[in-house]
Each structure stands twice: as structure tokens, then as C-alpha cells.
Design an enzyme around this catalytic site. Structure first.
Site, PDB file in Angstrom:
ATOM      1  N   SER A   9      -2.664  -8.310  24.379  1.00 55.92           N
ATOM      2  CA  SER A   9      -3.804  -9.039  24.942  1.00 55.92           C
ATOM      3  C   SER A   9      -3.796  -8.937  26.462  1.00 55.92           C
ATOM      4  CB  SER A   9      -3.756 -10.511  24.530  1.00 55.92           C
ATOM      5  OG  SER A   9      -4.640 -11.241  25.361  1.00 55.92           O
ATOM      6  N   HIS A  34      -6.538  -5.801  23.112  1.00 54.18           N
ATOM      7  CA  HIS A  34      -7.246  -7.029  22.770  1.00 54.18           C
ATOM      8  C   HIS A  34      -7.799  -7.677  24.046  1.00 54.18           C
ATOM      9  CE1 HIS A  34      -7.909 -10.558  20.112  1.00 54.18           C
ATOM     10  NE2 HIS A  34      -7.554 -11.302  21.141  1.00 54.18           N
ATOM     11  N   ASP A  36      -9.820 -10.906  25.574  1.00 51.10           N
ATOM     12  CA  ASP A  36     -10.201 -12.302  25.313  1.00 51.10           C
ATOM     13  C   ASP A  36     -11.287 -12.750  26.274  1.00 51.10           C
ATOM     14  OD1 ASP A  36      -8.373 -13.221  23.198  1.00 51.10           O
ATOM     15  OD2 ASP A  36      -6.821 -12.693  24.646  1.00 51.10           O
ATOM     16  N   MET A  38     -13.732 -15.709  27.419  1.00 55.69           N
ATOM     17  CA  MET A  38     -13.844 -17.176  27.323  1.00 55.69           C
ATOM     18  C   MET A  38     -14.924 -17.677  28.276  1.00 55.69           C
ATOM     19  SD  MET A  38      -9.844 -18.129  27.499  1.00 55.69           S
ATOM     20  CE  MET A  38      -8.622 -17.298  26.483  1.00 55.69           C
ATOM     21  N   HIS A  67     -12.491 -10.188  21.509  1.00 49.98           N
ATOM     22  CA  HIS A  67     -12.462 -11.512  20.871  1.00 49.98           C
ATOM     23  C   HIS A  67     -13.334 -12.448  21.705  1.00 49.98           C
ATOM     24  CE1 HIS A  67      -9.668 -15.233  19.970  1.00 49.98           C
ATOM     25  NE2 HIS A  67     -10.896 -15.388  19.491  1.00 49.98           N
ATOM     26  N   MET A  69     -14.725 -15.814  22.634  1.00 47.56           N
ATOM     27  CA  MET A  69     -14.566 -17.273  22.528  1.00 47.56           C
ATOM     28  C   MET A  69     -15.676 -17.900  23.352  1.00 47.56           C
ATOM     29  SD  MET A  69     -10.441 -17.317  22.832  1.00 47.56           S
ATOM     30  CE  MET A  69     -10.412 -15.655  23.468  1.00 47.56           C
ATOM     31  N   MET A 138      -6.608 -17.485  14.085  1.00 46.51           N
ATOM     32  CA  MET A 138      -5.981 -18.035  15.297  1.00 46.51           C
ATOM     33  C   MET A 138      -4.728 -18.794  14.880  1.00 46.51           C
ATOM     34  SD  MET A 138      -7.730 -16.936  17.788  1.00 46.51           S
ATOM     35  CE  MET A 138      -6.583 -17.681  18.947  1.00 46.51           C
ATOM     36  N   GLY A 145      -3.212 -18.271  26.896  1.00 45.42           N
ATOM     37  CA  GLY A 145      -2.082 -17.475  26.439  1.00 45.42           C
ATOM     38  C   GLY A 145      -0.825 -18.329  26.516  1.00 45.42           C
ATOM     39  N   GLY A 146       0.238 -17.829  25.921  1.00 46.61           N
ATOM     40  CA  GLY A 146       1.549 -18.458  26.071  1.00 46.61           C
ATOM     41  C   GLY A 146       1.755 -19.759  25.309  1.00 46.61           C
ATOM     42  N   ASP A 176      -3.526 -14.020  15.952  1.00 54.61           N
ATOM     43  CA  ASP A 176      -3.609 -14.115  17.416  1.00 54.61           C
ATOM     44  C   ASP A 176      -3.093 -15.460  17.915  1.00 54.61           C
ATOM     45  OD1 ASP A 176      -4.358 -13.939  20.077  1.00 54.61           O
ATOM     46  OD2 ASP A 176      -6.522 -13.922  19.684  1.00 54.61           O
ATOM     47  N   GLY A 178       0.751 -16.855  20.123  1.00 56.52           N
ATOM     48  CA  GLY A 178       2.159 -17.198  19.940  1.00 56.52           C
ATOM     49  C   GLY A 178       2.966 -16.180  19.150  1.00 56.52           C
ATOM     50  N   GLY A 198       0.215 -11.374  23.772  1.00 59.38           N
ATOM     51  CA  GLY A 198      -0.037 -11.402  25.214  1.00 59.38           C
ATOM     52  C   GLY A 198       1.237 -11.647  25.981  1.00 59.38           C
ATOM     53  N   ALA A 200       4.262 -12.353  25.036  1.00 55.97           N
ATOM     54  CA  ALA A 200       5.477 -11.677  24.558  1.00 55.97           C
ATOM     55  C   ALA A 200       5.590 -10.279  25.165  1.00 55.97           C
ATOM     56  CB  ALA A 200       5.476 -11.591  23.036  1.00 55.97           C
TER      57      ALA A 200
HETATM   58  C1  DX5 Z   1      -5.842 -17.276  23.020  1.00 61.43           C
HETATM   59  C2  DX5 Z   1      -6.200 -15.810  22.992  1.00 61.43           C
HETATM   60  C3  DX5 Z   1      -5.058 -14.923  22.702  1.00 61.43           C
HETATM   61  C4  DX5 Z   1      -3.980 -14.955  23.741  1.00 61.43           C
HETATM   62  C5  DX5 Z   1      -2.693 -14.668  23.048  1.00 61.43           C
HETATM   63  O1  DX5 Z   1      -6.983 -18.032  23.180  1.00 61.43           O
HETATM   64  O2  DX5 Z   1      -7.177 -15.579  22.001  1.00 61.43           O
HETATM   65  O3  DX5 Z   1      -5.475 -13.595  22.467  1.00 61.43           O
HETATM   66  O4  DX5 Z   1      -4.174 -14.037  24.784  1.00 61.43           O
HETATM   67  O5  DX5 Z   1      -1.700 -14.867  23.961  1.00 61.43           O
HETATM   68  P1  DX5 Z   1      -0.198 -15.143  23.528  1.00 61.43           P
HETATM   69  O6  DX5 Z   1       0.273 -13.953  22.764  1.00 61.43           O
HETATM   70  O7  DX5 Z   1       0.467 -15.301  24.863  1.00 61.43           O
HETATM   71  O8  DX5 Z   1      -0.180 -16.404  22.715  1.00 61.43           O
HETATM   72 ZN    ZN Z   2      -7.595 -13.405  21.368  1.00 63.28          ZN
END
Ligand code: DX5
Ligand code: ZN
Length: 216
Positions: A9, A34, A36, A38, A67, A69, A138, A145-146, A176, A178, A198, A200
Site C-alpha cells: 500500500s 494498492h 488508498d 480517502m 481502494h 474510501m 477490511m 495505516g499501521g 487489507d 494490519g 503498508g 509491514a
Molecule cells: C487503511 C487502508 C490500508 C492501509 C493498510 O484504511 O485501506 O490499505 O494502507 O496499511 P497497513 O498495512 O499499515 O495496516
Molecule cells: Zn486499502
């Protein structure tokens, strides 16, 4: 042969060195990229939009997995596809006319995905599962992220696998949020086809190595 795809991501990339990070992903065994998006309305965070998408497309050699959002995603689907999206996923919770939006995405030449938040049941997919190319589960509440992986996701993957088998759907299962070295293997084993990662990947010492390990 089971699909085991990794989709890093971009949300966790270094935006000051975006081209460098995209080129690193090109060299890596990552399958997808990927993205994201938002809007500060559907989720409590704002990320990036079309100009960044276009830059990504210019430099990336990977399949672009977008993706969304955002509320009213149907208004922006076409521009994301024109900006380089190979697959566009929209949230079940953000689409009043989900069937129409899924078919809009396909009619513009991209693959169509449907995303479920952690609290949305798999049963809500019954009447869209044969139209979708991918279901994105999800495993955190979207927006950042994270975050910590929600364990209930394993159960949902099993339920989704059953629904796909029962309906002879061709949909891939993507997870997607964690995802890390500890849970990736189990997620693939219980039926995930694509894992987004992301934090990781980008916070590790060697992102390329991490991608290889996640895939293995
Ligand atoms: C969260 C996003 C994810 C995010 C994942 O809203 O949709 O794609 O970037 O990030 P990690 O892998 O750090 O949880
Ligand atoms: Zn995502």
C-alpha cells in the site's frame, strides 16, 4: 495452484521519494500496487487523488489496485480508470446503488471490487458476489495505516470462501489492514488470494525482502 498475491500500500510510502519507492516496488516481487484514496468524509482522513494516481501510473509497472474510501464513488470511478486504475474497489457502505456502480466500473474496462468494513457481514454480498471480480475484506477500520489486525477477519474469510464456492463466483479475496509477517501465512492458508501491506513493508529495513517473505 492457489493465488498468493502481495499488494504493497502506497499510503505508507515516502511521499518525498515517491518515484524511488515505486521503482523499488517495480524491482520487487510485489504483484499489485494498492492505492488508498480517502476523502475525509467516508473515513476520518484525507490521502491523495488524481495527480498522484497519474504519477504512480507513469512510473509503476505493476497492476494498479485502487481502494476508494470515499462517498459517492460512482462520480469518480471513470476518472480513476482514466488515470490508470486496473481495478477499482468501492465500499458496500458507501454505495446506495452498488450493482450499478460495479457494472459502471466494468463497462469502463477495469476490474470491479467490493469492500466490506469489519462490522459488515459477508451475507450482505449474496446478491453481488457473482458480479464482483474481487471482494476486499477490511481487517482494520479504514482510514489509517499501521493499525492492529482484527482477528474476526479469519472467520469472515471462511464465510466468504463458502459463499464463493456456493455461487460459483470467480471473485478473488483480498485482505487489507494490519497484515504482517506473523499473520500473512495464515491468511493465505485460510483462503486469502491477495494481501495488502503498508506499514509491514515500508517500515521494514528491507522492503523488497519483506515483500518476498510475505509472499512466501
Ligand atoms: C487503511 C487502508 C490500508 C492501509 C493498510 O484504511 O485501506 O490499505 O494502507 O496499511 P497497513 O498495512 O499499515 O495496516
Ligand atoms: Zn486499502
Amino acid at each position: 495452484m492457489k493465488t498468493r498475491l502481495i499488494a504493497p500500500s502506497l499510503l505508507s510510502a515516502d511521499f518525498g521519494n515517491l518515484q524511488r519507492d515505486i521503482e523499488m516496488l517495480n524491482r520487487s516481487v510485489a504483484d499489485w500496487l494498492h492505492i488508498d484514496v480517502m476523502d475525509g468524509r467516508f473515513v476520518p482522513n484525507i490521502s491523495f487523488g488524481f495527480p498522484v494516481m497519474k504519477t504512480v501510473k507513469e512510473h509503476s509497472q505493476k497492476f494498479i489496485d485502487v481502494h476508494l474510501m470515499i462517498v459517492e464513488p460512482e462520480k469518480y470511478v471513470e476518472e480513476f480508470i482514466n488515470s490508470g486504475a486496473d481495478l477499482v474497489s468501492v465500499h458496500y457502505e458507501a454505495c446506495t446503488h452498488l450493482h450499478r456502480t460495479v457494472h459502471l466500473i466494468k463497462s469502463k474496462g477495469a476490474k470491479a471490487g467490493v469492500v466490506l468494513n469489519p462490522s459488515t457481514p459477508i451475507s450482505f454480498l449474496e446478491d453481488i458476489i457473482t458480479d464482483a471480480d474481487l471482494i476486499l475484506l477490511m481487517s482494520v477500520n479504514p482510514g489509517f495505516g499501521g493499525q492492529k489486525f482484527i482477528e474476526n477477519t479469519y472467520k469472515k474469510i471462511g464465510q466468504l470462501r463458502d459463499l464463493i464456492a456456493k455461487t460459483h463466483s470467480q471473485a478473488l479475496i483480498e485482505v487489507d489492514g494490519g497484515v504482517n509477517m506473523e499473520n500473512a501465512g495464515k491468511l493465505f492458508d485460510v483462503g486469502a488470494d491477495v494481501l495488502v501491506a503498508g506499514n509491514a513493508v515500508f517500515s521494514s529495513e528491507s522492503p523488497e525482502e519483506t515483500i518476498r517473505h510475505l509472499k512466501a
